[in-house]
Design an enzyme around this catalytic site. Structure first.
Site, short mmCIF file in Angstrom:
data_model
loop_
_atom_site.label_atom_id
_atom_site.label_comp_id
_atom_site.label_asym_id
_atom_site.label_seq_id
_atom_site.Cartn_x
_atom_site.Cartn_y
_atom_site.Cartn_z
CG HIS A 1 -5.90 -2.26 0.70
ND1 HIS A 1 -5.22 -1.88 -0.44
CD2 HIS A 1 -5.26 -1.65 1.72
CE1 HIS A 1 -4.23 -1.08 -0.13
NE2 HIS A 1 -4.23 -0.92 1.19
CB SER B 1 -0.96 -0.05 1.20
OG SER B 1 -1.97 0.92 1.08
CG ASP C 1 -7.24 -2.42 -2.92
OD1 ASP C 1 -7.85 -1.70 -2.11
OD2 ASP C 1 -6.01 -2.57 -2.90
#
Length: 224
Positions: free
Chosen positions: A205, A120, A174
């Site tokens: 995610h 991320s 996601d």
């Protein structure tokens, strides 16, 4: 492996002397402990001699969270491509990561035996930094992320960046970092001549077993 907890990072030392290193950057609001539990799942040989370094991002107010202080590699104003990016914060974290790479080199690990990884926001910093290095690493791993400040890449990219295999992966579902951002990042780099390995998974995610297995295979190929 032996875990060492420090104020600025968590380090997993191999049973024998380290001959390679992975510097792994966590996501927004997490810390360096976040990915420690998956290391045994990577199926790496016990005698691989790989040191894992998990830095903690600094605590800073994050605009997206109403100014709530949390560990973050840079500020995020919103989850829209139109939002202004925190260039100063991104470049400050780039300097921090460069320091970690230099630290491993000083400890006897050559750049060609170092992988820079991240998830991320950490993946974004790994990509941003790796593509600007003067010496190629063994590889980059960018999970569920995108390339920040991409509009500056052509001017700031280095030949070393094109020599590094780049593992980019994203979840199709996601809800945080859109799948399209990861896909366009991988495609855009590949079109520019970068050595990209692109993987997509049926997940949100997060990370999944299939992805962990693929990361392990990438690390074995690059570091063993």
């Amino acid at each position: 492996m032996r875990a060492q907890h420090h104020a600025s990072e968590v380090i997993l030392e191999p049973e024998r002397s380290a001959r390679a290193a992975v510097i792994w950057l966590h996501g927004l609001g997490a810390d360096g402990n976040d990915f420690v539990p998956i290391i045994p799942e990577l199926d790496l040989p016990r005698d691989a001699g790989i040191r894992f370094v998990f830095p903690h991002a600094p605590v800073r107010p994050v605009t997206l969270s109403g100014g709530l202080p949390m560990r973050a590699w840079y500020d995020i104003a919103g989850l829209s491509a139109a939002q202004k990016q925190d260039a100063d914060g991104i470049r400050a974290s780039e300097a921090v990561v460069r320091g970690y790479i230099a630290g491993q080199i000083a400890a006897g690990i050559p750049a060609s035996r170092i992988v820079l990884a991240g998830f991320s926001q950490g993946g974004a910093i790994a990509l941003h930094t790796g593509l600007r290095l003067e010496t190629p690493l063994a590889g980059l791993v960018a999970l569920s992320c995108y390339l920040p400040l991409h509009e500056y890449l052509e001017a700031e990219a280095t030949p070393a960046g094109r020599q590094m295999p780049i593992f980019i992966a994203h979840g199709r579902h996601d809800p945080i970092v859109p799948y399209a951002w990861g896909e366009s990042t991988a495609q855009g780099l590949a079109e520019r001549g970068y050595d990209v390995v692109w993987r997509r998974y049926t997940m949100a995610h997060e990370v999944c077993e299939e992805e962990i297995a693929d990361i392990g295979a990438f690390l074995r190929e690059r570091l063993l």
